[in-house]
Design a protein around this motif. Sequence first.
Motif, PDB file in Angstrom:
ATOM      1  N   VAL A   1       0.871  -1.178   0.000  1.00  0.00           N
ATOM      2  CA  VAL A   1       0.000   0.000   0.000  1.00  0.00           C
ATOM      3  C   VAL A   1       0.903   1.220   0.000  1.00  0.00           C
ATOM      4  CG1 VAL A   1      -1.858   1.238   1.165  1.00  0.00           C
ATOM      5  CG2 VAL A   1      -1.753  -1.263   1.310  1.00  0.00           C
ATOM      6  N   LEU A   2       0.895   1.971  -1.080  1.00  0.00           N
ATOM      7  CA  LEU A   2       1.759   3.143  -1.206  1.00  0.00           C
ATOM      8  C   LEU A   2       0.981   4.392  -0.811  1.00  0.00           C
ATOM      9  CD1 LEU A   2       4.465   4.410  -2.113  1.00  0.00           C
ATOM     10  CD2 LEU A   2       3.478   4.616  -4.410  1.00  0.00           C
ATOM     11  N   PHE A   3       1.600   5.234   0.023  1.00  0.00           N
ATOM     12  CA  PHE A   3       1.020   6.503   0.453  1.00  0.00           C
ATOM     13  C   PHE A   3       1.822   7.667  -0.137  1.00  0.00           C
ATOM     14  CE2 PHE A   3      -0.606   3.621   3.605  1.00  0.00           C
ATOM     15  CZ  PHE A   3      -1.853   4.141   3.937  1.00  0.00           C
ATOM     16  N   PRO A   4       1.189   8.845  -0.263  1.00  0.00           N
ATOM     17  CA  PRO A   4       1.960  10.036  -0.646  1.00  0.00           C
ATOM     18  C   PRO A   4       3.121  10.262   0.313  1.00  0.00           C
ATOM     19  CG  PRO A   4      -0.392  10.484  -0.796  1.00  0.00           C
ATOM     20  CD  PRO A   4      -0.260   9.132  -0.171  1.00  0.00           C
ATOM     21  N   GLU A   5       4.258  10.647  -0.219  1.00  0.00           N
ATOM     22  CA  GLU A   5       5.500  10.934   0.517  1.00  0.00           C
ATOM     23  C   GLU A   5       6.249   9.680   0.940  1.00  0.00           C
ATOM     24  OE1 GLU A   5       6.586  14.029   0.710  1.00  0.00           O
ATOM     25  OE2 GLU A   5       4.756  14.765  -0.227  1.00  0.00           O
ATOM     26  N   ALA A   6       5.748   8.485   0.631  1.00  0.00           N
ATOM     27  CA  ALA A   6       6.432   7.247   1.014  1.00  0.00           C
ATOM     28  C   ALA A   6       7.317   6.764  -0.135  1.00  0.00           C
ATOM     29  CB  ALA A   6       5.432   6.163   1.390  1.00  0.00           C
ATOM     30  N   THR A   7       8.407   6.053   0.211  1.00  0.00           N
ATOM     31  CA  THR A   7       9.358   5.549  -0.778  1.00  0.00           C
ATOM     32  C   THR A   7       9.004   4.118  -1.167  1.00  0.00           C
ATOM     33  OG1 THR A   7      11.120   6.938   0.098  1.00  0.00           O
ATOM     34  CG2 THR A   7      11.793   5.057  -1.237  1.00  0.00           C
TER      35      THR A   7
END
Length: 546
Positions: A100-106
């Motif tokens: 699960v990718l979130f904004p600001e995550a790498t």
Amino acid sequence: MEDRSIFEREMRQIQEIRDLDLEELQVEEVEESSSDDDDATVPAGSQSNVATMPDELTFNTTLASLHTYLGEVEDTHHRLSFLDVGAVHLLPLFYLEGVVLFPEATLPLRVIQPSFIAAIERALTQADRDAPLKIGVVRLFRGPANPRFRFSTTGTTAEIRQFRRLEDGSLNAVTRGQQRFHLKRCWIDAEGVPCGEVQIIHEDLPLRTPDDAFGKLPSSSYLGINSGTHPSEYPHVKLLASAGEDDGSDDHSEESFESALSLPERTLHHSLIGACYESDSKDGSTCSDDDELQCDSEINMDMLDHDGIASSVELKSKFVNASCHSERNLTSARQSCSSSFSLSQRRPADRHHGVSKAFWPYWVYRMYDSYSLAQRVAEMWKRIVGAPAMDDLLTKPDILSFQIASKIPVSEATRQELLDIDGVSYRLRREIEILECFDRIRCKICQTIIARRSDMLVMSADGPLAAYVNPYGCVHEIMTLCRTSGIALTGRPVTEYSWFPGYAWTIANCGACNTQMGWLFTATNKKLKPKLFWGIRSSQVADDLS
């Protein structure tokens, strides 16, 4: 100048990695634990694995966040850009299981599948178009009843920050999340590229308590503030006093406010104010946690709009109905208001506000004030997790909510729930609930408890949970723990392609159902602390928030 300092810092970190490689790479044998030995040890195949929390962490946690195992990658040197909010865009699509990718995550990627290689190449070649260096990332999962794969309807755009083409045709890339989107439809085009039609989600602005929600402040004696107290010790007084200053008009006066009320509304308004003053005059009044929860539960969520403020029509209907049962309802209202104000005896910051001009007391507005919620969740994060600190994001509740969601060590399903939530306040409130009740970490298959919240160990600058990719292109989001139970080890320690420089990894399975839960990481030299720790896959963790 800033780019030069970043480059110098990265060079120092790379040199640290090389120094680790020059150390003796003899993996220490993991022996059976002993009561006389403070260092925790775990035999291969053990069913009870405990590692003692180290007194001093010597591992440089920034090394893990650099993803040095991908080798040298080149920066794209592209200006940061965002897609138009509300517009529909066509993007190359990545669907990843357990991520699960979130904004600001790498998000690191090891791209070996021909279709995904084509997707990256298309993103690189369309750098001058509407979606420069952008891909769409959505979670792939299996339903509880239907074993077929399904796509999550909410995903995140990712910008390619670094990449490298390898001799075998594969690609290594480091991407960073940017904007949430709704997945409208997806397909594979004639060139074999997974494509998606996505609509960028409009993010609501963080909510603040309305300035005109409260009247003038009572005297300092009523607030319990000594005349010699410095105003800086009571920031709420200064903030709300400015909201209640007289602007020369009677539009916001108490008389004009009451004149606009009907008789039943005015009756209940006076009873609420009287109950509040009566409650405040009591010394040592307290309210239990159960009373506090009861106060919160009395707020009907259907009566609150998206701004966290009750609809005037619905409020009027509620209080007109209340007048039909005046004695019983007024007594209940006094008890509810008394409970909420007695809470301010324990939390002095809550009581520094004027008399509410609306029917809802101050604590109701505070429930949906994004900045108050951000302060609360940051304090909880510092107390429960510790690192990385979130204090720098208190003025940006929207970004803080995404940062917490991307690092909170819970199952992928719970994190997808956080990504689906629209509204900063609602996401922060849900994160507070999770941090309050999250304690046990269970196997998703057999529900065996393998660890607890107190076992968390931060081994990366990204936090206790971060994404890593293996040589076969599988991305794993793992939570790092200092101890586990009911875990069995398979095979010998391996030093190649380690996500944590200076550590060797060993496959770790659930001792009850033999599901692969993650890996045991053991230090390859005596200078590193901790000597060992565990990396547990979030995709194999059950939803246990009870």
